[in-house]
Design a protein around this motif. Structure first.
Motif, PDB file in Angstrom:
ATOM      1  N   UNK A 172       0.861  -1.182   0.000  1.00  0.00           N
ATOM      2  CA  UNK A 172       0.000   0.000   0.000  1.00  0.00           C
ATOM      3  C   UNK A 172       0.903   1.239   0.000  1.00  0.00           C
ATOM      4  N   UNK A 173       0.555   2.214  -0.801  1.00  0.00           N
ATOM      5  CA  UNK A 173       1.429   3.369  -0.968  1.00  0.00           C
ATOM      6  C   UNK A 173       1.407   4.284   0.254  1.00  0.00           C
ATOM      7  N   UNK A 174       2.604   4.712   0.644  1.00  0.00           N
ATOM      8  CA  UNK A 174       2.760   5.748   1.662  1.00  0.00           C
ATOM      9  C   UNK A 174       3.128   7.042   0.939  1.00  0.00           C
ATOM     10  N   UNK A 175       2.252   8.029   1.011  1.00  0.00           N
ATOM     11  CA  UNK A 175       2.508   9.339   0.415  1.00  0.00           C
ATOM     12  C   UNK A 175       3.057  10.256   1.503  1.00  0.00           C
TER      13      UNK A 175
ATOM     14  N   UNK B 284      -8.064   1.866   4.920  1.00  0.00           N
ATOM     15  CA  UNK B 284      -7.554   3.036   4.211  1.00  0.00           C
ATOM     16  C   UNK B 284      -7.255   2.658   2.775  1.00  0.00           C
ATOM     17  N   UNK B 285      -7.324   3.641   1.878  1.00  0.00           N
ATOM     18  CA  UNK B 285      -6.949   3.432   0.481  1.00  0.00           C
ATOM     19  C   UNK B 285      -5.440   3.547   0.299  1.00  0.00           C
ATOM     20  N   UNK B 286      -4.815   4.288   1.173  1.00  0.00           N
ATOM     21  CA  UNK B 286      -3.364   4.490   1.165  1.00  0.00           C
ATOM     22  C   UNK B 286      -3.018   5.090   2.516  1.00  0.00           C
ATOM     23  N   UNK B 287      -1.708   5.186   2.799  1.00  0.00           N
ATOM     24  CA  UNK B 287      -1.281   5.893   4.014  1.00  0.00           C
ATOM     25  C   UNK B 287      -0.755   7.251   3.564  1.00  0.00           C
TER      26      UNK B 287
END
Length: 263
Positions: free
Chosen positions: A61-64, A91-94
């Motif tokens: 999952x992407x961490x922005x 969550x959709x992403x972190x």
């Protein structure tokens, strides 16, 4: 309690959240083995912490983490990561600026031929210098290589394995180690952290064992009662033989003109 991530001097300050959550841009897992390993870590930790609501763990999952809150820059997708002290929800992403500046407390990367150099080099550098992740591990499912690092004064120092080649995570208060060629969590006393289905299977096995022990105990009780009954019968038979023996002796003495009652 697990140790929360510290970001003294970190550039990540709480941001005003954008109106919507961002979708992860992380590409699919490289292989079934990677997917299964990632899923195993997630599900086993969620089972172990099933009563807790103050953590988030996910994988691929992407961490922005862009300081300018741009989805197009500064993002990574670890194979597995854990954030402590946050709300446990989907969550959709972190997205760091949506999470009060919180960053992962622990990251695990699953090595492959195509990613090993980046996982050991660039990603390790980013996790140390930019995200300041307190603990970073990598695991090679082919060679069963497990390495771990913890952040000491801004630099990663290697973790030393215990006598079972397991590495202690201070953040999770669990060991990480190889079990049946897979990376698993272990409790402080060395017990394997089970998946929900493993826990159910173990409980069922224990129930069967308990039922068998109870059956054996009942059989033993029946056998003991039977032995006691036979012992009582033998005692009655012995007493009867002694009585008959005394009567025969008394008759013999009387035949000889001796009163047995005077003896």
């Amino acid at each position: 309690m697990p140790v929360a991530s510290e970001f003294s001097g970190s550039p990540f300050e709480p941001f005003a959240p954008p109106p919507v959550d961002l979708w992860s841009d992380e590409p699919p897992m490289e292989s079934d083995r990677h997917r299964k390993q990632m899923d195993l870590l997630i599900r086993s930790l969620e089972c172990w912490w099933q009563d807790r609501q103050d953590f988030y763990c996910s994988g691929n999952l992407t961490i922005y983490y862009s300081l300018t809150q741009r989805k197009s820059e500064d993002f990574r997708g670890p194979d597995f990561f854990v954030v402590l002290g946050c709300e446990r929800r989907e969550r959709r992403s972190w997205t760091v600026w949506q999470e009060g500046g919180r960053l992962p407390n622990l990251i695990v990367e699953i090595l492959s031929a195509s990613t090993a150099a980046i996982d050991r080099g660039l990603k390790k550098q980013i996790y140390q210098d930019v995200l300041r992740v307190p603990e970073y591990f990598w695991f090679d499912p082919e060679a069963l290589e497990l390495c771990g690092f913890h952040l000491v004064e801004g630099q990663y120092e290697p973790l030393e394995p215990d006598g079972h080649d397991r590495l202690w995570s201070r953040q999770l208060e669990l060991y990480l180690g190889s079990h049946n060629t897979q990376l698993r969590f272990f409790t402080p006393n060395g017990q394997l952290v089970l998946l929900q289905e493993e826990l159910v299977a173990l409980q069922a096995e224990q129930a069967v064992q308990m039922a068998e022990q109870e059956r054996q105990a009942r059989e033993q009780a029946v056998q003991m009662a039977e032995q006691e009954r036979q012992a009582r019968e033998q005692a009655v038979q012995m007493a009867e033989r002694e009585r008959q023996s005394r009567e025969r002796l008394a008759r013999y003495l009387r035949e000889q003109g001796i009163d047995p009652d005077t003896l």
